[in-house]
Design an enzyme around this catalytic site. Sequence first.
Site, short mmCIF file in Angstrom:
data_model
loop_
_atom_site.label_atom_id
_atom_site.label_comp_id
_atom_site.label_asym_id
_atom_site.label_seq_id
_atom_site.Cartn_x
_atom_site.Cartn_y
_atom_site.Cartn_z
N HIS A 307 20.54 48.01 -75.69
CA HIS A 307 21.16 48.63 -76.86
C HIS A 307 21.32 50.11 -76.58
O HIS A 307 20.48 50.72 -75.92
CB HIS A 307 20.27 48.43 -78.11
CG HIS A 307 21.02 48.65 -79.37
ND1 HIS A 307 21.21 49.91 -79.89
CD2 HIS A 307 21.66 47.78 -80.19
CE1 HIS A 307 21.94 49.80 -80.99
NE2 HIS A 307 22.22 48.53 -81.19
N ASP A 364 21.86 40.57 -81.72
CA ASP A 364 22.83 39.54 -81.40
C ASP A 364 22.26 38.40 -80.58
O ASP A 364 22.84 37.33 -80.51
CB ASP A 364 24.02 40.15 -80.65
CG ASP A 364 24.93 40.87 -81.61
OD1 ASP A 364 25.01 40.43 -82.77
OD2 ASP A 364 25.55 41.86 -81.20
N1 ACO Z 1 22.06 43.21 -68.45
C1 ACO Z 1 21.80 43.79 -67.25
N2 ACO Z 1 21.74 45.12 -67.06
C2 ACO Z 1 21.97 45.91 -68.13
C3 ACO Z 1 22.25 45.38 -69.40
C4 ACO Z 1 22.29 43.98 -69.54
N3 ACO Z 1 22.55 43.43 -70.72
N4 ACO Z 1 22.43 46.38 -70.28
C5 ACO Z 1 22.26 47.52 -69.59
N5 ACO Z 1 21.97 47.24 -68.28
C6 ACO Z 1 21.66 48.19 -67.23
C7 ACO Z 1 22.90 48.92 -66.73
O1 ACO Z 1 23.48 48.24 -65.63
C8 ACO Z 1 22.31 50.26 -66.36
O2 ACO Z 1 21.62 50.12 -65.13
P1 ACO Z 1 21.57 51.37 -64.08
O3 ACO Z 1 20.81 52.44 -64.80
O4 ACO Z 1 20.87 50.80 -62.90
O5 ACO Z 1 23.01 51.74 -63.80
C9 ACO Z 1 21.25 50.52 -67.42
O6 ACO Z 1 20.82 49.21 -67.83
C10 ACO Z 1 21.75 51.29 -68.63
O7 ACO Z 1 22.90 50.62 -69.14
P2 ACO Z 1 24.11 51.34 -69.86
O8 ACO Z 1 25.29 50.41 -69.83
O9 ACO Z 1 24.29 52.72 -69.31
O10 ACO Z 1 23.53 51.47 -71.34
P3 ACO Z 1 24.36 51.75 -72.61
O11 ACO Z 1 23.42 52.36 -73.58
O12 ACO Z 1 25.62 52.51 -72.27
O13 ACO Z 1 24.84 50.29 -73.07
C11 ACO Z 1 24.94 48.18 -74.10
C12 ACO Z 1 24.29 49.58 -74.11
C13 ACO Z 1 26.47 48.30 -74.09
C14 ACO Z 1 24.53 47.46 -75.41
C15 ACO Z 1 24.47 47.40 -72.84
O14 ACO Z 1 23.05 47.29 -72.85
C16 ACO Z 1 25.10 46.02 -72.76
O15 ACO Z 1 26.18 45.88 -72.20
N6 ACO Z 1 24.39 44.95 -73.27
C17 ACO Z 1 24.95 43.62 -73.30
C18 ACO Z 1 25.93 43.47 -74.45
C19 ACO Z 1 25.25 43.40 -75.78
O16 ACO Z 1 24.30 42.66 -75.99
N7 ACO Z 1 25.80 44.16 -76.73
C20 ACO Z 1 25.33 44.14 -78.13
C21 ACO Z 1 24.82 45.46 -78.51
S1 ACO Z 1 24.08 45.38 -80.09
C22 ACO Z 1 25.34 45.48 -81.16
O17 ACO Z 1 26.42 45.96 -80.93
C23 ACO Z 1 25.05 44.95 -82.46
#
Ligand code: ACO
Length: 428
Positions: A307, A364
């Site tokens: 998140h 979610d």
């Molecule tokens: N699976 C695997 N790796 C992940 C995931 C995941 N679900 N989410 C983040 N990471 C990793 C990234 O690859 C990154 O790794 P790094 O530091 O080695 O490059 C690190 O964790 C940070 O991730 P970011 O994408 O920079 O985090 P951000 O805060 O921008 O993204 C987000 C948050 C979009 C929710 C992300 O965690 C994601 O894509 N999750 C899956 C989709 C999801 O469940 N979305 C629902 C969000 S809740 C809502 O909207 C109600």
Amino acid sequence: MSKVAELHYNNKIFKLPIIEGSENESAIDISKLRNEAALITLDQGFKNTGSTKSSITFLNGEKGVLRYRGYSIEELAEKSSFLEVSYLLIYGELPKKNQLENFIEDISKHTLVHEDFKSILDGFPSKSHPMGVLAALVSSLTAFYPKSLDPNRSAEEVNGTIIRAIAKLPTLAAWSFKNRMRQPVVYPNNNLGYCENFIRMMFSLPTFEYEVNPVVAKALDKLLILHADHEQNCSASTVRIVGSSHASLYASVSAGIAALWGPLHGGANQAVIEMLEAIKNAGGDVDRFINRAKDKNDSFRLMGFGHRVYKNFDPRAKIIKKAADDVLNQLGIKDPVLDIAMKLESAALKDDYFIERGLYPNVDFYSGIIYRALGIPTDMFTVMFALGRLPGWIAQWKEMRENHEPIGRPRQIYTGHNLRKYIPISKR
Ligand code: ACO
């Protein structure tokens, strides 16, 4: 004395005021920086940028705190109802008994939509995703209520626009599903509660009156409360920025629905179930998918994990996990996809990759499991989220309007070509 931060740049010192919120959150006010120092700030994805001052929702991602108008999400989910929470978000205070009764009555009087909506629906192919249909139908409300186009009308008229949005969204959402199923639409029944009415419009047929199970209606009401607002997220910011151009509430909410649709935002609940089904169909090897999620050369992510703001736990996920258990027990449902979800959750929570990055199941991850148990089809999941988020979008839009916020217009750092001379096509 009020606090300031100092910026040392180009042999000058610029004093930047510190703005403090009621929960001691601090921000550097850089609004005059461009005029005074010819500087802008750059923060892609607004990861560290406040776009507004707001008194609607407080959340602390590190501590897993979420409050609407000062009331904890845990208490609201346990003791309140979705319409009471909607009132709280939109008008700022919990309603007195008669205020809530009037609010509910007003909403139930406006649930019907114009018959011409059926012709609009007829124009959509049956395979249309209900989120796209819903966004279009909500925007079409401007055609039926042209006064809503002007958000500067009297407070009473604006309130009428707000009430219609809340009253009609379940009807439009259920009708977008009926369009996909190529079934005749079901008209609302104003004697039913908000969630009962919606479920009945989804599942009844001309040949069959669907009996709404109170367990199902209660679970849905709780889910809608958990989704009702989440401060300046992607869709709320979209609603505010669209509304900041003085576009109508319906146009702004329609844009919010489009923003919510994406799999990194509300679309994640659909993506979670699709992922869990894919893991089950591939033999249920959870570890293989965990390894794929960790592999930087693989675009696969664990949907429902991580998140933008919660880096320890999502407080809504805790409540919803319990609600999911209760619903499955009460309805006597055994779901193999749920077993995969539990395996995935426990494997990821022990894995250093997820621990180091603060990646935990979000709301979610579990909401899709409940929707599935309630019999709601997968591509309607994000529509359910939109139903829940509507009061939050309205509250954000209303606050932005009442605070007379200027049009949203970010700056950029240009990285393209400098001035070039045009070359005629014959010489390229
Ligand atoms: N699976 C695997 N790796 C992940 C995931 C995941 N679900 N989410 C983040 N990471 C990793 C990234 O690859 C990154 O790794 P790094 O530091 O080695 O490059 C690190 O964790 C940070 O991730 P970011 O994408 O920079 O985090 P951000 O805060 O921008 O993204 C987000 C948050 C979009 C929710 C992300 O965690 C994601 O894509 N999750 C899956 C989709 C999801 O469940 N979305 C629902 C969000 S809740 C809502 O909207 C109600």
